[in-house]
Design an enzyme around this catalytic site. Structure first.
Site, PDB file in Angstrom:
ATOM      1  N   ARG A 139       1.007  -5.490  -4.973  1.00  0.00           N
ATOM      2  CA  ARG A 139       1.049  -6.443  -3.866  1.00  0.00           C
ATOM      3  C   ARG A 139       1.540  -7.827  -4.276  1.00  0.00           C
ATOM      4  O   ARG A 139       1.357  -8.788  -3.526  1.00  0.00           O
ATOM      5  CB  ARG A 139      -0.341  -6.577  -3.242  1.00  0.00           C
ATOM      6  CG  ARG A 139      -0.765  -5.360  -2.470  1.00  0.00           C
ATOM      7  CD  ARG A 139      -1.853  -5.677  -1.478  1.00  0.00           C
ATOM      8  NE  ARG A 139      -2.262  -4.468  -0.801  1.00  0.00           N
ATOM      9  CZ  ARG A 139      -1.643  -3.965   0.262  1.00  0.00           C
ATOM     10  NH1 ARG A 139      -0.597  -4.588   0.769  1.00  0.00           N
ATOM     11  NH2 ARG A 139      -2.056  -2.850   0.814  1.00  0.00           N
ATOM     12  N   ASP A 186       0.152   1.659   8.556  1.00  0.00           N
ATOM     13  CA  ASP A 186      -0.460   0.909   9.658  1.00  0.00           C
ATOM     14  C   ASP A 186       0.293   1.051  10.981  1.00  0.00           C
ATOM     15  O   ASP A 186      -0.273   0.844  12.049  1.00  0.00           O
ATOM     16  CB  ASP A 186      -0.536  -0.584   9.319  1.00  0.00           C
ATOM     17  CG  ASP A 186      -1.411  -0.840   8.105  1.00  0.00           C
ATOM     18  OD1 ASP A 186      -2.032   0.118   7.610  1.00  0.00           O
ATOM     19  OD2 ASP A 186      -1.452  -1.994   7.647  1.00  0.00           O
ATOM     20  N   GLY A 218       0.811  -1.221   0.000  1.00  0.00           N
ATOM     21  CA  GLY A 218       0.000   0.000   0.000  1.00  0.00           C
ATOM     22  C   GLY A 218       0.841   1.266   0.000  1.00  0.00           C
ATOM     23  O   GLY A 218       1.968   1.277   0.501  1.00  0.00           O
ATOM     24  N   ASP A 257       5.274  -7.828   5.382  1.00  0.00           N
ATOM     25  CA  ASP A 257       5.328  -8.944   4.437  1.00  0.00           C
ATOM     26  C   ASP A 257       6.354  -8.691   3.332  1.00  0.00           C
ATOM     27  O   ASP A 257       7.053  -9.613   2.897  1.00  0.00           O
ATOM     28  CB  ASP A 257       3.941  -9.181   3.824  1.00  0.00           C
ATOM     29  CG  ASP A 257       2.975  -9.770   4.847  1.00  0.00           C
ATOM     30  OD1 ASP A 257       3.439 -10.511   5.743  1.00  0.00           O
ATOM     31  OD2 ASP A 257       1.774  -9.488   4.766  1.00  0.00           O
ATOM     32  N   LYS A 297       8.047   0.782   5.507  1.00  0.00           N
ATOM     33  CA  LYS A 297       6.930   1.604   5.023  1.00  0.00           C
ATOM     34  C   LYS A 297       5.616   0.969   5.434  1.00  0.00           C
ATOM     35  O   LYS A 297       5.482  -0.237   5.351  1.00  0.00           O
ATOM     36  CB  LYS A 297       6.996   1.651   3.485  1.00  0.00           C
ATOM     37  CG  LYS A 297       5.776   2.218   2.839  1.00  0.00           C
ATOM     38  CD  LYS A 297       5.128   1.282   1.805  1.00  0.00           C
ATOM     39  CE  LYS A 297       4.560   0.026   2.386  1.00  0.00           C
ATOM     40  NZ  LYS A 297       3.605  -0.676   1.521  1.00  0.00           N
ATOM     41  N   THR A 298       4.692   1.678   5.904  1.00  0.00           N
ATOM     42  CA  THR A 298       3.281   1.314   6.003  1.00  0.00           C
ATOM     43  C   THR A 298       2.596   2.317   6.926  1.00  0.00           C
ATOM     44  O   THR A 298       3.114   2.662   7.992  1.00  0.00           O
ATOM     45  CB  THR A 298       3.005  -0.120   6.512  1.00  0.00           C
ATOM     46  OG1 THR A 298       1.590  -0.270   6.657  1.00  0.00           O
ATOM     47  CG2 THR A 298       3.636  -0.461   7.860  1.00  0.00           C
TER      48      THR A 298
HETATM   49  P1  FBP Z   1       0.738  -1.977   3.544  1.00  0.00           P
HETATM   50  O1  FBP Z   1       0.828  -2.789   4.797  1.00  0.00           O
HETATM   51  O2  FBP Z   1       1.107  -2.710   2.333  1.00  0.00           O
HETATM   52  O3  FBP Z   1       1.485  -0.679   3.682  1.00  0.00           O
HETATM   53  O4  FBP Z   1      -0.794  -1.555   3.315  1.00  0.00           O
HETATM   54  C1  FBP Z   1      -1.535  -1.003   4.321  1.00  0.00           C
HETATM   55  C2  FBP Z   1      -2.972  -0.770   3.944  1.00  0.00           C
HETATM   56  O5  FBP Z   1      -3.188   0.599   3.644  1.00  0.00           O
HETATM   57  C3  FBP Z   1      -3.896  -1.230   5.073  1.00  0.00           C
HETATM   58  O6  FBP Z   1      -4.043  -0.244   6.049  1.00  0.00           O
HETATM   59  C4  FBP Z   1      -5.160  -1.562   4.335  1.00  0.00           C
HETATM   60  O7  FBP Z   1      -5.943  -2.504   5.019  1.00  0.00           O
HETATM   61  C5  FBP Z   1      -4.648  -2.121   3.041  1.00  0.00           C
HETATM   62  O8  FBP Z   1      -3.390  -1.532   2.822  1.00  0.00           O
HETATM   63  C6  FBP Z   1      -5.529  -1.849   1.853  1.00  0.00           C
HETATM   64  O9  FBP Z   1      -4.999  -2.508   0.763  1.00  0.00           O
HETATM   65  P2  FBP Z   1      -5.295  -2.165  -0.763  1.00  0.00           P
HETATM   66  O10 FBP Z   1      -4.465  -0.966  -1.107  1.00  0.00           O
HETATM   67  O11 FBP Z   1      -4.805  -3.369  -1.471  1.00  0.00           O
HETATM   68  O12 FBP Z   1      -6.750  -1.921  -0.892  1.00  0.00           O
END
Ligand code: FBP
Length: 515
Positions: A141, A201, A77, A172, A198-199
């Site tokens: 992803r 979250d 993300g 991951d 990075k994230t």
């Molecule tokens: P990452 O862990 O890859 O940084 O993604 C975080 C996130 O934004 C989460 O908070 C959310 O649940 C998910 O990605 C949403 O994923 P997508 O962009 O595939 O809809």
């Protein structure tokens, strides 16, 4: 590229770096000797990288000044600041040797597998400095998983003659980075793999990683909106706002936003409350506020809440197993599933991401809670008018805060140094982040040291453990002390938008949970 006035102004921002990174030829990586206690299964899965040491950056002239070739990829993300990692890598490479080259792999790890890339030149990077999003090279992803994908990745880095591959990703993606580092070494390939945390979250944390980049910008974006909604609620006095916040499993974003805005109630997944307790608590709040004439309020719900509710946790485990293997659900799981509204049943059963995670942002937990609270309040005479919101994607690609812009520039520079000095299977780590940039401390930490085993797609796999909200942490304890007062009295705070100009308390504030 068309740009708003503020975007153009932000191009001029010069991110701050810790002074030790000003002259790269005057510093080098120095191994830190420390005893490791790795799971024997990790040792046997990572024979070439399990003994990797951590490194600190010391002032000692480097003799390594050959041109470097580095590939970079965004994985997963979006998170604000990613472009500054690229810009800093580029600047550092040029400083190390003017004939160095930076190559961007397109649209995430699939760009490595398929060898789809673009040269990252000064001209290509210039319009992206201090800008949000990952649109310069895209993200994705895809997971490098099968023997063929590892082989294809090896061919790609060999074809580009890469000294380093920088993976900008979450838990991951960095796990994937550790596997690639091991694979490259096992095949005699010189390419060092370096991770950048990075994230949004905030769950990629350890004793060495204080926070991932993107968390600060995302929380400030959400807090702005929550503060505005709260003001509106207190003015119109007619709606309960159920606000679901992005952030996958852990409730870090919800906790940070709660501390920034002081809503009436925040659900923290890690408290592990049962569904009936949560519903009772919300219904009780609504009744008590109604008794004092308040029929409005603001409730924050982390999107990952659903994974912590004991009844649902077990159900999700069964659903994951069933989706991975095609085995039917047990009678118990089918019975548990049937208590949920139909839309939630469908959303719980939707496909997992490539790493086997439930896609929690697709599950409308706030709607489920509204429906269950409404049932609970059946027969009650007060008013319960609800509005629901989901704050997610708008926080991932905003203009990065000064904190994220500076942090990402530091991470990118550090990653370039790791490649120059031959560290592989490591993640860039910056500590002391709550202090001014000049006091930040730099390290490179072996990714294998962060791994543990988890059930994923029906099998035990080594992964970086997601850091959850620690119920003993000072941030949580502080929140718990304050939050009861916010239930009936309205103490809403309006943090306003991210600031780039003005006093440092506004422009350079770090996350409350980091302080
Ligand atoms: P990452 O862990 O890859 O940084 O993604 C975080 C996130 O934004 C989460 O908070 C959310 O649940 C998910 O990605 C949403 O994923 P997508 O962009 O595939 O809809």
């Amino acid at each position: 590229m068309e740009m708003s006035f503020l975007q153009k102004v932000r191009l001029q921002y010069k991110p701050l770096l810790p002074p030790i990174l000003y002259t790269l030829s005057a510093v080098s990586l120095k191994p830190i000797s420390q005893s490791k206690h790795l799971d024997p299964r990790i040792r046997s899965l990572f024979p070439h990288t399990q003994a990797q040491t951590a490194f600190e950056i010391v002032r000692s002239p480097s003799s390594k000044a050959a041109p470097l070739r580095i590939g970079v990829v965004f994985s997963g993300g979006q998170a604000a600041g990613g472009h500054n990692v690229i810009a800093a890598l580029y600047d550092a490479l040029l400083q190390i040797h003017p004939s160095s080259a930076l190559i961007g792999f397109l649209d995430g790890p699939s760009g490595i597998i398929k060898n789809q890339s673009m040269p990252l030149t000064a001209e290509a990077i210039a319009p992206y400095r201090n800008q949000g999003g990952f649109d310069l090279i895209g993200s994705g992803r895809a997971k490098i998983e099968t023997p063929q994908q590892f082989q294809a990745s090896l061919q790609t880095v060999l074809a580009h003659d890469l000294d380093g591959l920088v993976i900008v990703g979450g838990d991951d993606s960095n796990t994937n980075g550790a596997l690639l580092a091991e694979y490259f070494l096992a095949h005699g390939c010189k390419t060092c793999v370096v991770g950048v945390p990075k994230t949004i979250d905030g769950d990629l944390r350890s004793s060495d990683i204080e926070i991932s980049f993107g968390f600060d910008s995302a929380c400030k974006t959400y807090a702005e909106t929550i503060g505005n909604i709260a003001k509106d609620a207190a003015s119109g006095k007619k709606y309960y706002h159920f606000i679901r916040l992005m952030g996958r499993s852990a409730s870090h974003i919800a906790l940070e936003c709660a501390l920034q805005t002081q809503p009436n109630l925040t659900l923290i997944g890690e408290e592990g409350k049962s569904l009936s307790t949560l519903v009772d608590e919300i219904a009780d709040l609504i009744r008590r506020r109604s008794e004092i004439g308040k029929e409005y309020g603001v409730i924050l719900i982390p999107e990952g809440l659903i994974e912590f509710i004991p009844e649902i946790k077990f159900l999700i485990q069964e659903l994951n197993q069933s989706l991975a293997t095609g085995e039917p659900l047990s009678i118990g799981a089918r019975a548990s599933l049937s208590i949920f509204p139909e839309n939630i049943q469908r959303q719980l059963g939707m496909e997992r991401d490539s790493h086997g995670n439930v896609q929690v942002s697709w599950i409308e937990t706030e709607q489920m809670l509204i429906e269950l609270v409404r049932l609970k309040l059946d027969g009650w005479k007060g008013k319960f008018n609800t509005l629901r919101h989901f704050l997610g994607y708008e926080g991932r690609s905003c203009l990065p805060t000064n904190f994220d812009a500076n942090y990402c520039s530091t991470l990118g520079t550090l990653a370039a140094l790791c490649v120059r000095d031959g560290a592989t299977g490591v993640i860039a780590s910056v500590q002391n982040l709550a202090q001014s940039v000049s006091k930040w401390q730099l390290k490179a930490v072996p990714i294998v040291d962060l791994l543990h085993f988890e059930q994923r797609s029906g099998r035990e796999k080594p992964v970086i453990e997601k850091a959850l909200v620690d119920l003993k942490s000072s941030s949580y304890v502080h929140y718990k002390k304050k939050c009861h007062a916010w239930e009936l009295e309205d103490h809403y705070l309006v943090p306003g938008p991210i600031q780039f100009f003005g006093p440092a308390e506004l422009t350079d504030a770090v996350p409350v949970t980091l302080r």
